[in-house]
Enzyme design. Structure first.
Site, PDB file in Angstrom:
ATOM      1  N   THR A 101       0.867  -1.173   0.000  1.00  0.00           N
ATOM      2  CA  THR A 101       0.000   0.000   0.000  1.00  0.00           C
ATOM      3  C   THR A 101       0.903   1.222   0.000  1.00  0.00           C
ATOM      4  O   THR A 101       1.660   1.454   0.937  1.00  0.00           O
ATOM      5  CB  THR A 101      -0.915   0.022   1.225  1.00  0.00           C
ATOM      6  N   LYS A 176      -7.221   1.317  -2.815  1.00  0.00           N
ATOM      7  CA  LYS A 176      -6.806   0.894  -1.473  1.00  0.00           C
ATOM      8  C   LYS A 176      -7.025   2.009  -0.462  1.00  0.00           C
ATOM      9  O   LYS A 176      -7.358   1.759   0.703  1.00  0.00           O
ATOM     10  CB  LYS A 176      -5.338   0.461  -1.471  1.00  0.00           C
ATOM     11  N   LYS A 244       0.637   4.907   8.362  1.00  0.00           N
ATOM     12  CA  LYS A 244       1.241   5.285   7.086  1.00  0.00           C
ATOM     13  C   LYS A 244       0.175   5.408   6.010  1.00  0.00           C
ATOM     14  O   LYS A 244       0.137   6.363   5.241  1.00  0.00           O
ATOM     15  CB  LYS A 244       2.308   4.256   6.716  1.00  0.00           C
TER      16      LYS A 244
END
Length: 292
Positions: A101, A176, A244
């Site tokens: 990701t 995502k 993150k």
């Protein structure tokens, strides 16, 4: 079409999810090269027949299909665009699939740099956590050229069951971000529901039997709430990596001039868990916020 007879697969990253994913490719008969920062993490794969390489450069010189599943966009940038990275070393016609990701803008930059050298790339982040990786039931969201997606889909079906082509380079990563935004607020609701059940004197396990299959149902409620109740905070997905992801989504939302109050709150709560020393716990450790 990529078959075990004409394909050498490389896999970079042997963490919680990467090791299981690479194992499925190996079990399907594909020759497998492995690289990770810590070789010990790849020992299980090596014992099953995978071969170790010393660098992404060496892998790019030997493999014609390479998957990457690492931690941060900075890792992706180094592995793909660094002086000893995949783009500079891969053979023309190779296909590189990043399942980390990462930032949509980085995926687009990698695509353009690779295209200049006749190399094909896809951004293909996944959802489903450690369970999905072990059971090969991941959701895979893919961006890039559709013909590249079609050519690699048979290998992707070894890793997941919900595989969707989303569009041009970066589209997989944008998808995502949608996934992570939905999870972020949902995790708050899951934790609050469990805590509420406990404080009201209910049996939380019985409550879950009622609500997991109704309108409140979600993957997190079905899979992570039981872990909370069992005191299992081992990472299917690390808190530090979730933060993150949320930072990436917040940056992208800011570029689109979009308010995301739910995501903003979730990031704040998870950052408090980091202050409590929980950065290497699974995302279900958000439950501990209400116990602090």
């Amino acid at each position: 079409m990529f078959t075990p007879e004409n394909t050498v697969v490389g896999f970079i990253g042997a963490g919680v999810m990467g090791k299981s994913m690479a194992g499925h490719l190996l079990a399907a008969g594909y020759p497998l090269l492995v690289y990770s920062r810590t070789q010990e993490k790849a020992n299980d794969l090596l014992e099953k027949g995978a071969s170790w390489v010393e660098s992404p450069k060496e892998m790019a010189e030997k493999a014609n299909v390479i998957f990457t599943m690492v931690g941060y966009p900075s890792d992706v940038e180094e592995i793909y665009l660094g002086e000893m990275g995949l783009i500079k070393s891969a053979k023309a016609g190779s296909l590189l699939i990043d399942m980390t990701t990462s930032a949509p803008s980085l995926a687009m930059r990698i695509f353009e740099r690779a295209k200049e050298r006749g190399i094909h790339t896809l951004d293909a982040p996944v959802s489903g956590g450690d369970v999905g990786a072990k059971e090969a039931k991941l959701s895979i969201m893919v961006g890039g050229e559709e013909r590249d997606f079609d050519s690699i889909k048979p290998l992707l079906t070894l890793l997941g069951t919900n595989i969707v082509y989303q569009g041009k380079a970066g589209a997989g990563q944008h998808t995502k971000m949608c996934n992570q935004i939905a999870i972020a607020s949902n995790m708050i609701g899951v934790c609050e529901a469990v805590i509420y059940a406990q404080k009201s004197g209910l049996n939380p396990e019985s409550v879950l039997k009622s609500i997991t299959n109704g309108a409140a149902g979600s993957w997190s409620l079905s899979n992570l709430a039981p872990r909370m109740l069992n005191g299992n905070f081992e990472p299917g997905f690390y808190i530090k990596h979730f933060i993150k992801d949320m930072k990436i989504a917040l940056d992208e939302a800011e570029h689109m001039e979009m308010e995301v109050p739910g995501l903003t709150l979730a990031k704040t709560l998870y950052e408090k868990l980091v202050e409590m020393g929980e950065e290497n716990s699974g995302t279900q450790a958000l439950y501990k916020y209400w116990q602090s």
